[in-house]
Write a protein that holds these residues in place. Structure first.
Motif, PDB file in Angstrom:
ATOM      1  N   SER B 160      69.515  26.691 -50.756  1.00 35.66           N
ATOM      2  CA  SER B 160      69.387  27.528 -51.947  1.00 35.66           C
ATOM      3  C   SER B 160      70.377  28.670 -51.791  1.00 35.66           C
ATOM      4  O   SER B 160      70.454  29.288 -50.744  1.00 35.66           O
ATOM      5  CB  SER B 160      67.960  28.059 -52.077  1.00 35.66           C
ATOM      6  OG  SER B 160      67.827  29.279 -51.429  1.00 35.66           O
ATOM      7  N   LEU B 161      71.138  28.925 -52.850  1.00 37.73           N
ATOM      8  CA  LEU B 161      72.143  29.985 -52.755  1.00 37.73           C
ATOM      9  C   LEU B 161      71.444  31.300 -52.455  1.00 37.73           C
ATOM     10  O   LEU B 161      70.369  31.542 -52.951  1.00 37.73           O
ATOM     11  CB  LEU B 161      72.888  30.101 -54.088  1.00 37.73           C
ATOM     12  CG  LEU B 161      73.988  29.105 -54.334  1.00 37.73           C
ATOM     13  CD1 LEU B 161      73.448  27.697 -54.411  1.00 37.73           C
ATOM     14  CD2 LEU B 161      74.735  29.425 -55.566  1.00 37.73           C
ATOM     15  N   PRO B 162      72.066  32.288 -51.828  1.00 39.61           N
ATOM     16  CA  PRO B 162      73.355  32.198 -51.169  1.00 39.61           C
ATOM     17  C   PRO B 162      73.287  31.867 -49.683  1.00 39.61           C
ATOM     18  O   PRO B 162      74.210  32.150 -48.956  1.00 39.61           O
ATOM     19  CB  PRO B 162      73.889  33.620 -51.369  1.00 39.61           C
ATOM     20  CG  PRO B 162      72.671  34.465 -51.334  1.00 39.61           C
ATOM     21  CD  PRO B 162      71.521  33.631 -51.832  1.00 39.61           C
ATOM     22  N   THR B 163      72.184  31.248 -49.248  1.00 39.95           N
ATOM     23  CA  THR B 163      72.090  30.884 -47.829  1.00 39.95           C
ATOM     24  C   THR B 163      72.792  29.567 -47.605  1.00 39.95           C
ATOM     25  O   THR B 163      72.522  28.602 -48.314  1.00 39.95           O
ATOM     26  CB  THR B 163      70.612  30.718 -47.439  1.00 39.95           C
ATOM     27  OG1 THR B 163      69.946  31.922 -47.782  1.00 39.95           O
ATOM     28  CG2 THR B 163      70.479  30.472 -45.970  1.00 39.95           C
ATOM     29  N   CYS B 164      73.657  29.504 -46.604  1.00 34.93           N
ATOM     30  CA  CYS B 164      74.287  28.225 -46.337  1.00 34.93           C
ATOM     31  C   CYS B 164      74.420  28.023 -44.839  1.00 34.93           C
ATOM     32  O   CYS B 164      74.442  28.976 -44.068  1.00 34.93           O
ATOM     33  CB  CYS B 164      75.649  28.126 -47.002  1.00 34.93           C
ATOM     34  SG  CYS B 164      76.792  29.347 -46.418  1.00 34.93           S
ATOM     35  N   LYS B 165      74.486  26.757 -44.455  1.00 37.03           N
ATOM     36  CA  LYS B 165      74.571  26.423 -43.033  1.00 37.03           C
ATOM     37  C   LYS B 165      75.838  25.624 -42.797  1.00 37.03           C
ATOM     38  O   LYS B 165      76.147  24.701 -43.548  1.00 37.03           O
ATOM     39  CB  LYS B 165      73.402  25.541 -42.625  1.00 37.03           C
ATOM     40  CG  LYS B 165      72.088  26.208 -42.684  1.00 37.03           C
ATOM     41  CD  LYS B 165      71.066  25.429 -41.871  1.00 37.03           C
ATOM     42  CE  LYS B 165      69.709  25.979 -42.221  1.00 37.03           C
ATOM     43  NZ  LYS B 165      68.654  25.073 -42.257  1.00 37.03           N
ATOM     44  N   PHE B 166      76.564  25.974 -41.732  1.00 30.52           N
ATOM     45  CA  PHE B 166      77.745  25.224 -41.340  1.00 30.52           C
ATOM     46  C   PHE B 166      77.415  24.493 -40.063  1.00 30.52           C
ATOM     47  O   PHE B 166      77.020  25.097 -39.072  1.00 30.52           O
ATOM     48  CB  PHE B 166      78.927  26.166 -41.099  1.00 30.52           C
ATOM     49  CG  PHE B 166      79.354  26.888 -42.334  1.00 30.52           C
ATOM     50  CD1 PHE B 166      78.907  28.174 -42.577  1.00 30.52           C
ATOM     51  CD2 PHE B 166      80.187  26.285 -43.256  1.00 30.52           C
ATOM     52  CE1 PHE B 166      79.294  28.847 -43.729  1.00 30.52           C
ATOM     53  CE2 PHE B 166      80.577  26.951 -44.401  1.00 30.52           C
ATOM     54  CZ  PHE B 166      80.123  28.234 -44.640  1.00 30.52           C
ATOM     55  N   GLN B 167      77.590  23.168 -40.087  1.00 34.52           N
ATOM     56  CA  GLN B 167      77.279  22.423 -38.888  1.00 34.52           C
ATOM     57  C   GLN B 167      78.589  22.034 -38.210  1.00 34.52           C
ATOM     58  O   GLN B 167      79.456  21.417 -38.823  1.00 34.52           O
ATOM     59  CB  GLN B 167      76.494  21.170 -39.237  1.00 34.52           C
ATOM     60  CG  GLN B 167      76.026  20.461 -37.996  1.00 34.52           C
ATOM     61  CD  GLN B 167      75.371  19.147 -38.334  1.00 34.52           C
ATOM     62  OE1 GLN B 167      75.699  18.535 -39.332  1.00 34.52           O
ATOM     63  NE2 GLN B 167      74.444  18.734 -37.508  1.00 34.52           N
ATOM     64  N   VAL B 168      78.729  22.411 -36.936  1.00 27.73           N
ATOM     65  CA  VAL B 168      79.943  22.116 -36.179  1.00 27.73           C
ATOM     66  C   VAL B 168      79.583  21.095 -35.122  1.00 27.73           C
ATOM     67  O   VAL B 168      78.720  21.350 -34.286  1.00 27.73           O
ATOM     68  CB  VAL B 168      80.480  23.397 -35.505  1.00 27.73           C
ATOM     69  CG1 VAL B 168      81.700  23.082 -34.692  1.00 27.73           C
ATOM     70  CG2 VAL B 168      80.788  24.440 -36.552  1.00 27.73           C
ATOM     71  N   VAL B 169      80.241  19.935 -35.177  1.00 28.30           N
ATOM     72  CA  VAL B 169      80.000  18.907 -34.168  1.00 28.30           C
ATOM     73  C   VAL B 169      81.279  18.774 -33.357  1.00 28.30           C
ATOM     74  O   VAL B 169      82.339  18.469 -33.895  1.00 28.30           O
ATOM     75  CB  VAL B 169      79.663  17.557 -34.835  1.00 28.30           C
ATOM     76  CG1 VAL B 169      79.474  16.495 -33.782  1.00 28.30           C
ATOM     77  CG2 VAL B 169      78.422  17.698 -35.676  1.00 28.30           C
ATOM     78  N   ILE B 170      81.173  19.023 -32.053  1.00 30.63           N
ATOM     79  CA  ILE B 170      82.352  18.955 -31.197  1.00 30.63           C
ATOM     80  C   ILE B 170      82.653  17.496 -30.887  1.00 30.63           C
ATOM     81  O   ILE B 170      81.754  16.757 -30.483  1.00 30.63           O
ATOM     82  CB  ILE B 170      82.108  19.709 -29.881  1.00 30.63           C
ATOM     83  CG1 ILE B 170      81.492  21.059 -30.155  1.00 30.63           C
ATOM     84  CG2 ILE B 170      83.374  19.823 -29.087  1.00 30.63           C
ATOM     85  CD1 ILE B 170      82.444  22.123 -30.503  1.00 30.63           C
ATOM     86  N   GLN B 171      83.927  17.108 -31.088  1.00 29.28           N
ATOM     87  CA  GLN B 171      84.283  15.738 -30.785  1.00 29.28           C
ATOM     88  C   GLN B 171      84.771  15.670 -29.357  1.00 29.28           C
ATOM     89  O   GLN B 171      85.766  16.293 -29.015  1.00 29.28           O
ATOM     90  CB  GLN B 171      85.447  15.290 -31.675  1.00 29.28           C
ATOM     91  CG  GLN B 171      85.343  15.829 -33.056  1.00 29.28           C
ATOM     92  CD  GLN B 171      84.847  14.784 -33.988  1.00 29.28           C
ATOM     93  OE1 GLN B 171      85.559  13.865 -34.299  1.00 29.28           O
ATOM     94  NE2 GLN B 171      83.633  14.893 -34.437  1.00 29.28           N
ATOM     95  N   LYS B 172      84.084  14.919 -28.556  1.00 27.58           N
ATOM     96  CA  LYS B 172      84.539  14.783 -27.180  1.00 27.58           C
ATOM     97  C   LYS B 172      85.514  13.621 -27.113  1.00 27.58           C
ATOM     98  O   LYS B 172      85.180  12.504 -27.488  1.00 27.58           O
ATOM     99  CB  LYS B 172      83.355  14.484 -26.257  1.00 27.58           C
ATOM    100  CG  LYS B 172      82.337  15.577 -26.202  1.00 27.58           C
ATOM    101  CD  LYS B 172      82.648  16.550 -25.077  1.00 27.58           C
ATOM    102  CE  LYS B 172      81.530  17.496 -24.865  1.00 27.58           C
ATOM    103  NZ  LYS B 172      81.578  18.713 -25.546  1.00 27.58           N
ATOM    104  N   THR B 173      86.720  13.893 -26.619  1.00 27.90           N
ATOM    105  CA  THR B 173      87.720  12.806 -26.528  1.00 27.90           C
ATOM    106  C   THR B 173      87.508  11.990 -25.260  1.00 27.90           C
ATOM    107  O   THR B 173      87.060  12.522 -24.258  1.00 27.90           O
ATOM    108  CB  THR B 173      89.126  13.395 -26.476  1.00 27.90           C
ATOM    109  OG1 THR B 173      89.107  14.501 -25.582  1.00 27.90           O
ATOM    110  CG2 THR B 173      89.546  13.906 -27.832  1.00 27.90           C
TER     111      THR B 173
END
Lengths: 139, 173
Positions: B160-173
Motif C-alpha cells: 500500500s502506498l507509500p510503503t514499499c519493499k526492495f528485495q535484493v537477492v545476491i547472485q553467487k557466481t
C-alpha cells in the motif's frame, strides 16, 4: 617524479597505463603487472586483520634499486599503481597520498561521464592532462 | 530544500515520457485485439527495462563517487548498510526504514514513506501504477551494488502506498 601511472580494473586488466620515458615502456608494464600480486596480498591481509579501519592507501608495495612502487585501492576494487624514481628522496608519504587522491577524484569524474562505459579503456583528455601534470610537476 | 523536488519532477517526467507511447496503437499490421495487447505488454516491459537500465548506469556512477572518503567495506552487510544510510540520504534525503536479511544472500529493504510515491496516494489507490515508479530505483540499487562488487537482482513490491519493499537477492557466481 612519477614515471608511470596505471589504473587497473576490478578484473585485473589495465584501464589506463602511461609511462613518462617513452623508451622501455614494456619494463614498466611488467613492473605494474608484478605489483598486482603484492596488492592482492595486502588486500587479503587487511581483510583478515581485526583492525576496524581499512585504509584505501596501500603504501609502498615494493622497492627496486631504481624505482619505488606505490599502490591504492578504491571501494570498487579499482587499483591505482604509481611508479616513482628512487633518486627523488624529497617525495614524502603525504605527497604520494595527495597524488592518489587526485587520481581517485579524476577517475570518479570519468565514471560519471555519460559517454564512458564502465569497463572500457579510459580515453578522457581531462584525465590525460591530470596525469601529465602529475608526471612533470613532482620533481 | 528544492533540490529533492528537482529529482522527483525529473523522474515523473521520465516515467510519463516512456509511457506516452503506449496509449497510441502501434504502427503496422495488428493480429486482432490479442496482438495489440501482447504488443502493449511487451512494450511496457521494454519501458520498465529502459528505466531500470537508466537507474543502473546512475547507480554505477554513484557507487564510485559516494564511498570515496569512507574506508573500505569489510563484508556484504556493510555494503547493504551503506546503501540504506548513505545512498538513500544522498538521493532521497532520508534513511531506509528497515533492513532485514535471511543471512543467505537475500535482503529486504523497506521504506515506509518512499519519496517518489508519497505524493501519489497513501493507501491502496494507484497500486497498479506503482511499479513504473520503482523501476528506476531498482536499477539504482543494482548499479551501486555492481560497482561495489556484488552481482544482484533487485525487485520491488508495494502493498500500500507509500510503503514499499526492495528485495535484493545476491547472485553467487
Amino acid at each position: 617524479m612519477a614515471v608511470c601511472v596505471a589504473v587497473i580494473a576490478k578484473e585485473n586488466y589495465p584501464l589506463y597505463i602511461r609511462s613518462a620515458p617513452t623508451e622501455n615502456e614494456l619494463k614498466f608494464h611488467y613492473m605494474v603487472h608484478t605489483s598486482l600480486d603484492v596488492v592482492d596480498e595486502k588486500i587479503s591481509a587487511m581483510g583478515k586483520a581485526l583492525v576496524d579501519q581499512r585504509e584505501l592507501y596501500l603504501g609502498l608495495l615494493y622497492p627496486t634499486e631504481d624505482y619505488k612502487v606505490y599502490g591504492y585501492v578504491t571501494n570498487s576494487k579499482v587499483k591505482f599503481v604509481m611508479v616513482v624514481d628512487s633518486s627523488n628522496t624529497a617525495l614524502r608519504d603525504n605527497e604520494i597520498r595527495s597524488m592518489f587522491r587526485k587520481l581517485h577524484n579524476s577517475y570518479t569524474d570519468v565514471m560519471c561521464n555519460p559517454f564512458y562505459n564502465p569497463g572500457d579503456r579510459i580515453q578522457s583528455r581531462a584525465f590525460d592532462s591530470m596525469v601529465t601534470s602529475m608526471m612533470i610537476q613532482v620533481c | 530544500m528544492a533540490d529533492a523536488a528537482l529529482f522527483e519532477f525529473l523522474h515523473m517526467e521520465m516515467v510519463a515520457e516512456l509511457w506516452a507511447h503506449h496509449s497510441d496503437p502501434g504502427p503496422g499490421v495488428s493480429a486482432g485485439s490479442r496482438g495489440k495487447e501482447a504488443r502493449a505488454a511487451t512494450g511496457q516491459k521494454m519501458s520498465l527495462s529502459v528505466l531500470e537500465g537508466m537507474g543502473f548506469r546512475v547507480g554505477q556512477a554513484l557507487g564510485e563517487r559516494l564511498p570515496q572518503e569512507t574506508l573500505a567495506f569489510r563484508e556484504e552487510l556493510d555494503v547493504l548498510k551503506f546503501l540504506c544510510k548513505d545512498l538513500w540520504v544522498a538521493v532521497f534525503q532520508k534513511q531506509m526504514d528497515s533492513l532485514r536479511t535471511n543471512h543467505q544472500g537475500t535482503y529486504v529493504l523497506q521504506d515506509n514513506s518512499f519519496p517518489l510515491l508519497i505524493r501519489m496516494a497513501s493507501g491502496p489507490q494507484y497500486l497498479e501504477e506503482a511499479p513504473k515508479f520503482l523501476a528506476f530505483t531498482c536499477g539504482l540499487l543494482r548499479g551501486t551494488l555492481s560497482t561495489l562488487g556484488i552481482k544482484s537482482l533487485v525487485t520491488a513490491s508495494v502493498a500500500s502506498l507509500p510503503t514499499c519493499k526492495f528485495q535484493v537477492v545476491i547472485q553467487k557466481t
